[in-house]
Scaffold this motif. Structure first.
Motif, mmCIF file in Angstrom:
data_model
loop_
_atom_site.group_PDB
_atom_site.id
_atom_site.type_symbol
_atom_site.label_atom_id
_atom_site.label_comp_id
_atom_site.label_asym_id
_atom_site.label_seq_id
_atom_site.Cartn_x
_atom_site.Cartn_y
_atom_site.Cartn_z
ATOM 1 N N ARG A 228 0.822 -1.218 0.000
ATOM 2 C CA ARG A 228 0.000 0.000 0.000
ATOM 3 C C ARG A 228 0.844 1.251 0.000
ATOM 4 O O ARG A 228 0.343 2.340 -0.175
ATOM 5 N N SER A 229 2.102 1.061 0.275
ATOM 6 C CA SER A 229 2.967 2.232 0.349
ATOM 7 C C SER A 229 4.180 1.962 -0.533
ATOM 8 O O SER A 229 5.301 1.870 -0.062
ATOM 9 N N VAL A 230 3.910 1.838 -1.829
ATOM 10 C CA VAL A 230 4.956 1.438 -2.775
ATOM 11 C C VAL A 230 5.964 2.572 -2.961
ATOM 12 O O VAL A 230 5.584 3.726 -3.139
ATOM 13 N N MET A 231 7.250 2.190 -2.893
ATOM 14 C CA MET A 231 8.305 3.171 -3.170
ATOM 15 C C MET A 231 8.955 2.818 -4.493
ATOM 16 O O MET A 231 8.681 1.799 -5.097
ATOM 17 N N ILE A 232 9.843 3.717 -4.950
ATOM 18 C CA ILE A 232 10.405 3.613 -6.295
ATOM 19 C C ILE A 232 11.008 2.242 -6.620
ATOM 20 O O ILE A 232 10.724 1.652 -7.665
ATOM 21 N N ALA A 233 11.833 1.710 -5.707
ATOM 22 C CA ALA A 233 12.506 0.449 -5.999
ATOM 23 C C ALA A 233 11.487 -0.665 -6.213
ATOM 24 O O ALA A 233 11.636 -1.508 -7.111
#
Lengths: 277, 364
Positions: A228-233
């Motif tokens: 739910r809290s996707v980051m770039i990597a």
């Protein structure tokens, strides 16, 4: 060795295996990624244009910057406090601080992420304890959101923030602090007007290193963010392995590497590499 | 050390300091007068810096009491004593401009902006730093940094200024200049100065009184000419400059001083033989001895042979040996030294009775 090889030759030979490994395992494949970003699915700048228009990519970029900024502020502040104790405390305090800094280093990032899940989840230690003492009736949402990600990343990054700070605090001349007190400044005032400004280079180095690390984080956000809290990597991973869109994944990678590269260049203007260890 | 603009009077009673088993300072009692320029002199590890740090409040004495203008300040923390302090290496705030460094003690005291501006401006003018106000310490020369340190320590008009070897990093010509400047600042401000150094010529040149330390003990306090001409013991005698020591036998009081036998010849001293009787040491500074063909009856003298000379420009240092093998050094005019050496045999060394003084035989 001396007499047979010059010092410079010797140094070059000693570094060669590592350089070769970096070129083969890192630089060369990355050139392949750069090539994909311009050629897949069709040759041209299409993927970079898509980056500018894709709402999902942009929201992930903004979230990544936001999380990295929060993690940086919290990590550096916490690291500053612990470093003061580590560098300037009594021998017993130093030992405890050193223990707190080094132990996390020996535990894998995966173990720590799952550890935080066990602490923070709805039926985890913190929620069950708070419910049992009647402080809350419904469990607090502490994981699978940005809060969990920030907690996990901060915990991981504090030790890295400590070293540049420690190096700056160690090189500080004690007499300057004595001088401030002798001129009538209280301990508190001396800390804020003399000690903190004098460790400025350490703060900048520490903040940049945490920020750079945060931008590329994968494991911790993947586990504590719960999708739910996707980051770039994680987004790059999803583009390459889930919804095969190699060109876009490659373009995001290239942008991330350039951004990190620019930050590293900035970092080394303020800190010498050896201060980071 | 409180009321600004007024020189403080400090009284130390039985001050001692131990670091573990190391005795850094032992039973020191000393009065520092209002407006005095007192130098603490001694080799490194003698306790002089420890005493300065105790005066500043950075080091807590193990025993003893410290009074400033009659108030007990033994337990008062450094920031409340507010003695001005100039550190070895200056300890300027590297992130602040010259102006901000000097303004620091006034800001701490919550002075008004206008007052700070006025006093900082006056101080900058007084130490000759006009045009350098906005510079950082790293952009200044050693001498200029020294001036900033002095200005910062004096701007809040402390009752006492403490200086810890402030000139040790400066080259010789700059040192002389800064010494003169410090003497001027002392006269202008009228503040009590306590100055630490291991350089005896600096101590003698600057101070109204010199306190000599060794191995944690205060050995002697007095005006420069007093400690130089009439040292209480061998350490003080030797530390303040070159000195000749001759064994003396049968020392006893006499009219107008004392008398004794130096290599079988009677010699007279103006000093009293209070502390010493029988065997003692007669000490005479090299510049107080002269070379003569012979010593008249009743004149202090000893026969010696010149063995080597060192040309020093203004004078020559001549090394001699007495008949009984004592080594003597004198400082004499160049042509006198040449004449003494060319003779190859005996000359006489003479000295006025008031210039020789008695030290206890052996050690201190």
């Amino acid at each position: 060795m001396r007499g047979v090889l010059s010092d410079r030759m010797g140094a070059a030979l000693l570094m060669a295996p590592l350089l070769l490994f970096l070129i083969l395992a890192y630089a060369w494949p990355f050139l392949g990624v750069v090539k994909w970003s311009f050629t897949l699915p069709t040759p041209g700048l299409g993927q970079y244009q898509a980056l500018l228009t894709d709402d999902l990519v942009q929201s992930v970029f903004i979230r990544t910057l936001r999380i990295a900024a929060i993690v940086t502020v919290v990590s550096v502040a916490a690291a500053y406090a612990i470093t003061v104790v580590w560098v300037r405390g009594s021998p017993a305090q130093r030992l405890i601080a050193e223990f707190c800094i080094l132990v996390p280093f020996w535990i894998s990032v995966l173990t720590r992420a799952f550890g935080w899940v066990a602490l923070l989840s709805n039926r985890g230690l913190i929620n069950t304890w708070l419910q049992s003492i009647g402080f809350i009736s419904e469990p607090l949402t502490l994981v699978r959101n940005e809060f969990g990600v920030v907690v996990g990343m901060t915990h991981f990054l504090i030790p890295f923030a400590v070293f540049p700070l420690a190096s700056a605090m160690r090189s500080l001349d004690d007499r300057v602090l004595l001088a401030a007190r002798g001129l009538g400044s209280s301990r508190m005032r001396t800390f804020w007007t003399v000690f903190v400004p004098m460790t400025r280079s350490g703060i900048i180095g520490s903040a940049l290193i945490v920020f750079v690390f945060s931008l590329g984080f994968f494991v911790t956000p993947a586990i504590l963010g719960g999708g739910r809290s996707v980051m770039i990597a994680e987004l790059i991973y999803l583009r390459i392995f889930q919804s095969p869109d190699w060109g876009l994944g490659a373009a995001i990678s290239v942008v991330l590497v350039l951004f990190v590269g620019a930050l590293m260049a900035l970092l080394f203007r303020y800190v010498k590499p050896k201060q980071l260890i | 050390m409180q009321q600004p603009g007024r020189a403080a009077e400090i009284k130390a009673i039985g001050i001692g300091k131990s670091f573990g088993s190391f005795r850094a300072l032992d039973n020191l009692s000393l009065n520092i007068g209002r407006g005095e320029f007192l130098t603490l002199l001694g080799p490194s590890g003698s306790g002089k810096t420890t005493f300065l740090m105790i005066l500043a409040g950075f080091v807590q004495p193990t025993e003893g009491k410290l009074f400033s203008d009659g108030t007990d300040i033994t337990d008062r923390p450094a920031e409340q004593r507010a003695a001005g302090m100039v550190f070895q290496g200056y300890a300027l705030f590297p992130h602040m401009s010259v102006e901000a460094n000097i303004a620091f003690p006034l800001k701490v005291r919550k002075k008004s902006a206008a007052d700070i501006k006025k006093r900082v401006g006056e101080m900058i003018e007084r130490v000759g730093l006009i045009g350098h106000e906005k510079k950082l310490p790293s952009q200044l020369s050693g001498g200029q940094q020294q001036r900033v340190a002095l200005a910062r320590a004096l701007v809040f008009e402390p009752g006492v200024l403490l200086l810890d070897e402030p000139f040790s990093a400066l080259d010789k010509s700059l040192r002389g200049q800064m010494q003169a400047e410090m003497k001027r600042l002392h006269q202008e401000t009228g503040t009590t100065f306590v100055f630490v150094t291991h350089d005896q010529s600096e101590a003698l040149a600057l101070s109204s009184r010199v306190a000599i330390f060794n191995h944690g003990k205060l050995l002697q306090v007095g005006a420069p000419d007093e400690v130089y001409d009439r040292p209480d013991n061998r350490f003080v005698a030797e530390f303040l400059g070159e000195i000749n020591m001759l064994p003396l036998k049968g020392v006893k009081p006499a009219d107008n001083g004392s008398t004794g036998l130096c290599e079988d010849r009677a010699v007279n001293m103006h000093c009293k033989a209070e502390k010493v009787r029988g065997d003692a040491i007669l000490a005479i500074r090299p510049e107080h001895m002269s070379i003569a063909r012979e010593a008249a009856a009743g004149e202090n003298g000893i026969a010696a042979t010149a063995i080597a000379s060192t040309y020093l420009g203004a004078a020559t240092k001549l090394d001699l040996t007495t008949r009984q093998g004592a080594k003597v050094t004198v400082s004499v005019p160049n042509e006198v030294a040449a004449a003494a050496l060319s003779k190859g045999n005996s000359v006489w060394l003479t000295w006025p009775a008031e210039k020789g003084f008695l030290l206890p035989d052996g050690g201190q």
